[in-house]
Write a protein that holds these residues in place. Structure first.
Motif, short mmCIF file in Angstrom:
data_model
loop_
_atom_site.label_atom_id
_atom_site.label_comp_id
_atom_site.label_asym_id
_atom_site.label_seq_id
_atom_site.Cartn_x
_atom_site.Cartn_y
_atom_site.Cartn_z
N THR A 1 47.52 24.11 76.03
CA THR A 1 47.61 25.51 75.58
C THR A 1 49.04 25.93 75.28
O THR A 1 49.27 27.01 74.76
CB THR A 1 47.04 26.47 76.65
OG1 THR A 1 47.84 26.38 77.83
CG2 THR A 1 45.59 26.18 76.94
N ARG A 2 50.00 25.08 75.66
CA ARG A 2 51.43 25.34 75.47
C ARG A 2 51.89 26.59 76.21
O ARG A 2 52.77 27.31 75.76
CB ARG A 2 51.77 25.44 73.98
CG ARG A 2 51.49 24.17 73.25
CD ARG A 2 51.87 24.29 71.81
NE ARG A 2 51.58 23.01 71.15
CZ ARG A 2 51.70 22.82 69.87
NH1 ARG A 2 52.10 23.80 69.09
NH2 ARG A 2 51.42 21.65 69.35
N ARG A 3 51.30 26.84 77.36
CA ARG A 3 51.66 28.00 78.17
C ARG A 3 52.29 27.56 79.47
O ARG A 3 51.84 26.60 80.09
CB ARG A 3 50.42 28.84 78.48
CG ARG A 3 49.85 29.45 77.21
CD ARG A 3 49.07 30.64 77.48
NE ARG A 3 49.87 31.58 78.28
CZ ARG A 3 49.63 32.86 78.31
NH1 ARG A 3 48.66 33.36 77.62
NH2 ARG A 3 50.35 33.66 79.05
N PRO A 4 53.31 28.27 79.92
CA PRO A 4 53.89 27.96 81.23
C PRO A 4 52.91 28.28 82.34
O PRO A 4 52.18 29.26 82.27
CB PRO A 4 55.13 28.86 81.30
CG PRO A 4 54.90 29.92 80.29
CD PRO A 4 53.97 29.37 79.26
N ILE A 5 52.89 27.43 83.34
CA ILE A 5 52.00 27.61 84.47
C ILE A 5 52.76 28.13 85.68
O ILE A 5 52.31 29.02 86.38
CB ILE A 5 51.31 26.29 84.85
CG1 ILE A 5 50.47 25.81 83.69
CG2 ILE A 5 50.48 26.42 86.11
CD1 ILE A 5 49.94 24.41 83.89
N LEU B 1 59.19 35.57 80.35
CA LEU B 1 58.09 34.76 80.87
C LEU B 1 57.49 35.37 82.12
O LEU B 1 56.28 35.37 82.31
CB LEU B 1 58.56 33.34 81.18
CG LEU B 1 58.74 32.40 80.01
CD1 LEU B 1 59.33 31.09 80.48
CD2 LEU B 1 57.43 32.17 79.30
N ARG B 2 58.34 35.89 82.97
CA ARG B 2 57.86 36.48 84.21
C ARG B 2 57.09 37.77 83.98
O ARG B 2 56.29 38.18 84.81
CB ARG B 2 59.02 36.70 85.16
CG ARG B 2 59.56 35.39 85.70
CD ARG B 2 60.69 35.61 86.65
NE ARG B 2 61.11 34.31 87.18
CZ ARG B 2 62.29 34.08 87.70
NH1 ARG B 2 63.18 35.06 87.78
NH2 ARG B 2 62.60 32.89 88.16
N ARG B 3 57.33 38.43 82.87
CA ARG B 3 56.62 39.68 82.56
C ARG B 3 55.21 39.42 82.04
O ARG B 3 54.37 40.31 82.08
CB ARG B 3 57.38 40.47 81.51
CG ARG B 3 58.63 41.11 82.03
CD ARG B 3 59.29 41.93 80.96
NE ARG B 3 60.60 42.37 81.42
CZ ARG B 3 61.49 42.94 80.66
NH1 ARG B 3 61.23 43.16 79.39
NH2 ARG B 3 62.65 43.30 81.15
N LEU B 4 54.98 38.22 81.52
CA LEU B 4 53.66 37.91 80.98
C LEU B 4 52.62 37.90 82.09
O LEU B 4 52.91 37.45 83.20
CB LEU B 4 53.67 36.53 80.30
CG LEU B 4 54.49 36.40 79.03
CD1 LEU B 4 54.52 34.93 78.59
CD2 LEU B 4 53.92 37.26 77.93
#
Length: 71
Positions: free
Chosen positions: A42-46, A6-9
């Protein structure tokens, strides 16, 4: 392992979030816990917050009046 990915995105484009999901997670099994904020639409982490306290979440959300629903 998932947190590392997740942190790499790259950061998603900054759109206004109106429906926010909040959930807890463990940095390591049985160790320190944090909070993940998710754009439900969007189902994306913020954001990943360093702990699970209400004060940390409240501080993060104080400047985001566009959020209408928190799940």
């Amino acid at each position: 392992m998932i947190l590392r990915e997740l942190r790499r995105l790259p950061d998603p484009p900054s759109a206004q979030v109106t429906v926010l999901g909040i959930d807890k997670f463990a940095f390591r099994r049985g160790a320190t816990h944090g909070t993940v904020l998710i754009d439900v639409e969007t189902r994306r982490p913020i954001d990943l917050l360093p702990d699970r306290t209400a004060d940390t979440v409240a501080t993060r959300l104080a400047d985001h009046t566009e959020i209408k629903i928190i799940r």
